[in-house]
Design an enzyme around this catalytic site. Sequence first.
Site, short mmCIF file in Angstrom:
data_model
loop_
_atom_site.label_atom_id
_atom_site.label_comp_id
_atom_site.label_asym_id
_atom_site.label_seq_id
_atom_site.Cartn_x
_atom_site.Cartn_y
_atom_site.Cartn_z
N PRO A 181 -35.30 -6.92 -4.02
CG PRO A 181 -36.34 -8.18 -2.35
CD PRO A 181 -35.31 -7.13 -2.58
CD GLU A 182 -37.37 -4.28 -9.84
OE1 GLU A 182 -38.53 -3.96 -10.13
OE2 GLU A 182 -36.37 -3.68 -10.29
CE LYS A 208 -40.54 -3.74 -5.69
NZ LYS A 208 -39.28 -2.99 -5.63
CG HIS A 215 -27.31 -11.81 8.44
ND1 HIS A 215 -26.59 -10.97 9.26
CD2 HIS A 215 -26.47 -12.16 7.44
CE1 HIS A 215 -25.37 -10.82 8.78
NE2 HIS A 215 -25.28 -11.53 7.67
NE ARG A 246 -27.84 -2.94 2.90
CZ ARG A 246 -27.83 -2.16 1.83
NH1 ARG A 246 -28.00 -2.68 0.64
NH2 ARG A 246 -27.67 -0.86 1.96
NE ARG A 262 -51.20 10.39 -11.70
CZ ARG A 262 -50.67 10.08 -10.53
NH1 ARG A 262 -49.39 10.20 -10.34
NH2 ARG A 262 -51.44 9.66 -9.56
NE ARG A 300 -34.81 4.64 -8.14
CZ ARG A 300 -36.03 4.11 -7.97
NH1 ARG A 300 -36.15 2.84 -7.74
NH2 ARG A 300 -37.11 4.86 -8.04
#
Length: 299
Positions: free
Chosen positions: A2-3, A61, A95, A120, A162, A272
């Site tokens: 989930p974002e 999150k 679950h 999970r 940065r 990724r």
Amino acid sequence: MPELPEVEVVRRGLEAHVVGRRIDRVDVLHPRPVRRHLAGALDFAALTTGRTVLGARRRGKYLWLPLDSGDAVLAHLGMSGQMLVQPAAAVDERHLRVRFALAPATPADEPLELRFVDQRMFGGLSVSPGGADLPPEIAHIARDPMDPLFDDDAFVARVRRRRSGIKRILLDQTVVSGVGNIYADEALWRARLHGDRLGTKLRAADVRRVLDEVRTVMAAALLEGGTSFDALYVNVNGQSGYFDRSLHAYGQEGLPCDRCGTPIRRVAFTNRSSFFCPVCQPVPRVRRTSATGSGTSPS
Ligand SMILES: [Zn+2]
């Protein structure tokens, strides 16, 4: 995974259905989701039972439920976590890991349960002592771009100090939280910036444009995910309709760019992938004098 928009949808659902209710009973059905509560499952239940939930808040999150004790239940959904609000009579989910039986808000109210379901079990719950205002465990996490107190000017200044790629900066939770891989790629495509462009090389207007596009992408996803949170069933599964319909870069390798028709490219990014249009988002040139350059740099 989930974002941020999905987590915000969950927060809103909790705000609508859980805030103001007292926790009557807590069943920890599996030890793993409370592993970060070091004092153990019994202590977790003892600190939450009998407490009233005063709010539903979020930092990046992470979600937390401030309790009337001054503590907070801190939650992270991990890869597959769900927070479901269900009638107490509903059949247990396969679950189901932690159950909070909630007292009815009025005598006429149906008894409800808040259920933490996680297949999970990368997610989890803990009690943050004195964490009602902001759990210290997550105080280092920056605000996210949807947060009304997010400081745009400070963000722009920080990015421009940065010497890292803008995508890497967007994913740094101490600079800005809640921007995952998908949202970063989509926002950069919309802003026509390659993710390897160094913060120090960007104009303030470029950084503001990226920030605007991050917000656009998140707002669209929130709108999609937001359709389900009117229902009692509060759900998050990491798949919002947005992902299927509105993606321009992420997962689009080989498909024509929606702006210029050039095939979208995929490159490895940490463990990724990054997706971008090589024409709309030109790869920055490595300067021969740059110490951060690739193998072509003599330094
Ligand atoms: Zn393009």
